[in-house]
Scaffold this motif. Structure first.
Motif, PDB file in Angstrom:
ATOM      1  N   ALA A 164      -1.544  18.887 -38.812  1.00 37.65           N
ATOM      2  CA  ALA A 164      -2.789  18.118 -38.817  1.00 37.65           C
ATOM      3  C   ALA A 164      -3.981  19.037 -39.052  1.00 37.65           C
ATOM      4  O   ALA A 164      -4.928  18.688 -39.773  1.00 37.65           O
ATOM      5  N   LEU A 213      -4.286  19.852 -42.745  1.00 36.80           N
ATOM      6  CA  LEU A 213      -4.871  18.762 -43.529  1.00 36.80           C
ATOM      7  C   LEU A 213      -6.393  18.784 -43.437  1.00 36.80           C
ATOM      8  O   LEU A 213      -7.089  18.660 -44.442  1.00 36.80           O
ATOM      9  N   VAL A 214      -6.906  18.953 -42.222  1.00 38.11           N
ATOM     10  CA  VAL A 214      -8.359  19.022 -42.066  1.00 38.11           C
ATOM     11  C   VAL A 214      -8.903  20.261 -42.767  1.00 38.11           C
ATOM     12  O   VAL A 214      -9.947  20.234 -43.431  1.00 38.11           O
ATOM     13  N   ALA A 230     -11.694  23.349 -38.770  1.00 37.11           N
ATOM     14  CA  ALA A 230     -10.965  22.127 -38.421  1.00 37.11           C
ATOM     15  C   ALA A 230     -11.257  21.788 -36.963  1.00 37.11           C
ATOM     16  O   ALA A 230     -10.660  22.353 -36.053  1.00 37.11           O
ATOM     17  N   ALA A 242     -11.354  16.061 -35.174  1.00 32.57           N
ATOM     18  CA  ALA A 242     -10.947  15.627 -36.513  1.00 32.57           C
ATOM     19  C   ALA A 242      -9.437  15.750 -36.696  1.00 32.57           C
ATOM     20  O   ALA A 242      -8.797  14.906 -37.330  1.00 32.57           O
ATOM     21  N   LEU A 243      -8.859  16.804 -36.146  1.00 32.30           N
ATOM     22  CA  LEU A 243      -7.404  16.999 -36.200  1.00 32.30           C
ATOM     23  C   LEU A 243      -6.679  15.822 -35.561  1.00 32.30           C
ATOM     24  O   LEU A 243      -5.700  15.293 -36.111  1.00 32.30           O
ATOM     25  N   GLU A 282      -7.482  12.794 -35.297  1.00 33.75           N
ATOM     26  CA  GLU A 282      -7.540  11.578 -36.111  1.00 33.75           C
ATOM     27  C   GLU A 282      -6.461  11.553 -37.190  1.00 33.75           C
ATOM     28  O   GLU A 282      -6.121  10.487 -37.705  1.00 33.75           O
ATOM     29  N   GLN A 283      -5.912  12.709 -37.561  1.00 31.01           N
ATOM     30  CA  GLN A 283      -4.874  12.769 -38.593  1.00 31.01           C
ATOM     31  C   GLN A 283      -3.500  12.373 -38.066  1.00 31.01           C
ATOM     32  O   GLN A 283      -2.600  12.038 -38.847  1.00 31.01           O
ATOM     33  N   ILE A 284      -3.317  12.415 -36.758  1.00 30.32           N
ATOM     34  CA  ILE A 284      -1.968  12.344 -36.201  1.00 30.32           C
ATOM     35  C   ILE A 284      -1.282  10.993 -36.384  1.00 30.32           C
ATOM     36  O   ILE A 284      -0.100  10.954 -36.778  1.00 30.32           O
ATOM     37  N   GLU A 312      -1.368   8.740 -38.725  1.00 29.43           N
ATOM     38  CA  GLU A 312      -0.857   8.580 -40.084  1.00 29.43           C
ATOM     39  C   GLU A 312       0.303   9.530 -40.352  1.00 29.43           C
ATOM     40  O   GLU A 312       1.305   9.147 -40.979  1.00 29.43           O
ATOM     41  N   LEU A 313       0.200  10.767 -39.877  1.00 28.66           N
ATOM     42  CA  LEU A 313       1.307  11.710 -40.045  1.00 28.66           C
ATOM     43  C   LEU A 313       2.571  11.216 -39.339  1.00 28.66           C
ATOM     44  O   LEU A 313       3.682  11.320 -39.883  1.00 28.66           O
TER      45      LEU A 313
END
Length: 286
Positions: A249, A252-253, A260, A264-265, A267-269, A271-272
């Motif tokens: 994650a 990605l950021v 990063a 913000a990190l 928020e990626q989890i 979807e991953l």
């Protein structure tokens, strides 16, 4: 030393079954966030929420209540001076995190002592941040019956193990872990390539980026570990998956941001997790 790749995500993260409810995905209790370091507890609890734990409570200084509920009203809050209710919550939780922003004062010591003496064998206790320093410098017994996950950076591991950073190598680290902590303890030694130790095996992470070198990353990791253990139960694979997912994650950021941020990190989890839950697993967990 075994290398962790994204295969661990397909092995651990499975699709949710239709007839399930929040209770099926585990109860996580985060004990952390003093007046000075309130964001640490909030980040850990937020990471647990977005990584899918069913029920999350943050036990923290009362000053942090409004900030938590403004950001994530889904997370329950307890003023950590209410030790009676806190004891009950420790007993109910599947996974307890203690240490993010905990502080080192007398009340922090009382909270750590309460936690160590209340947890049971079927639970997992993740010890991070300030709680690691207290554990290294205070008179606390480390033979509690719960599954232990320690998440020190190298200087914190120096305090716990007595090994100078220059002397920290796989053999020395695993020897110190076996000598000082119960057999069911996992060490997540945070560094450029984070290493994970059990009493039998050593793993090295391959995900991550220098963009993650900012405050709050470790607090975020503890919440991710807690949520994956709460949901998927098998402590070692879930911990390995959490470490890799955290780094992925961050990568990605970091592709579009010089720094990063942990928020913000996080928020990626979700979807991953969806992506990897839908991929066929290449091997079976043991």
């Amino acid at each position: 030393m075994q290398v962790i790749t994204d295969q661990i995500l397909t092995q651990v993260i499975t699709p949710r079954q239709p007839e399930t409810h929040k209770g099926n995905y585990g109860r996580v209790l985060v004990i952390g966030g003093s007046k000075l370091y309130g964001g640490a507890g909030l980040l850990s609890a937020s990471a647990a929420l977005l990584t899918g734990a069913g029920l999350i409570t943050l036990a923290s200084d009362a000053v942090n209540r409004s900030a938590l509920h403004a950001r994530h009203p889904e997370i329950m809050f307890l003023d950590w001076t209410d030790l009676t209710t806190l004891t009950a919550l420790i007993k109910q939780a599947n996974v307890i995190v203690i240490g993010p922003g905990l502080g080192l004062d007398a009340h922090a010591q009382k909270l750590l002592q309460l936690t160590l003496t209340t947890v049971k064998a079927q639970q997992t206790l993740i010890i991070d941040g300030s709680a690691l320093t207290l554990l290294a410098t205070g008179d606390f017994k480390t033979n509690c019956p719960a599954h232990l996950v320690l998440t020190p950076h190298q200087e914190e591991w120096h305090r716990l193990s007595g090994l100078k950073i220059s002397a920290q190598n796989p053999i020395a680290n695993q020897t110190a872990l076996a000598a000082k902590f119960p057999k069911q303890t996992i060490l997540v030694l945070k560094q450029h390539r984070t290493e994970i130790y059990s009493h039998q095996d050593i793993f090295q992470n391959t995900s991550g980026t220098a963009a993650m070198a900012t405050g709050g990353m470790g607090d975020t990791l503890t919440g991710i570990i807690a949520a994956l253990i709460a949901q998927f139960k098998n402590v070692i694979p879930a911990t390995l998956a959490a470490v890799y997912l955290h780094g992925l994650a961050g990568q990605l950021v970091g592709t579009t941001h010089y720094v990063a941020l942990p928020s913000a990190l996080i928020e990626q989890i979700p979807e991953l997790m969806t992506q990897y839950s839908q991929r066929p697993s290449t091997s079976e967990l043991t």
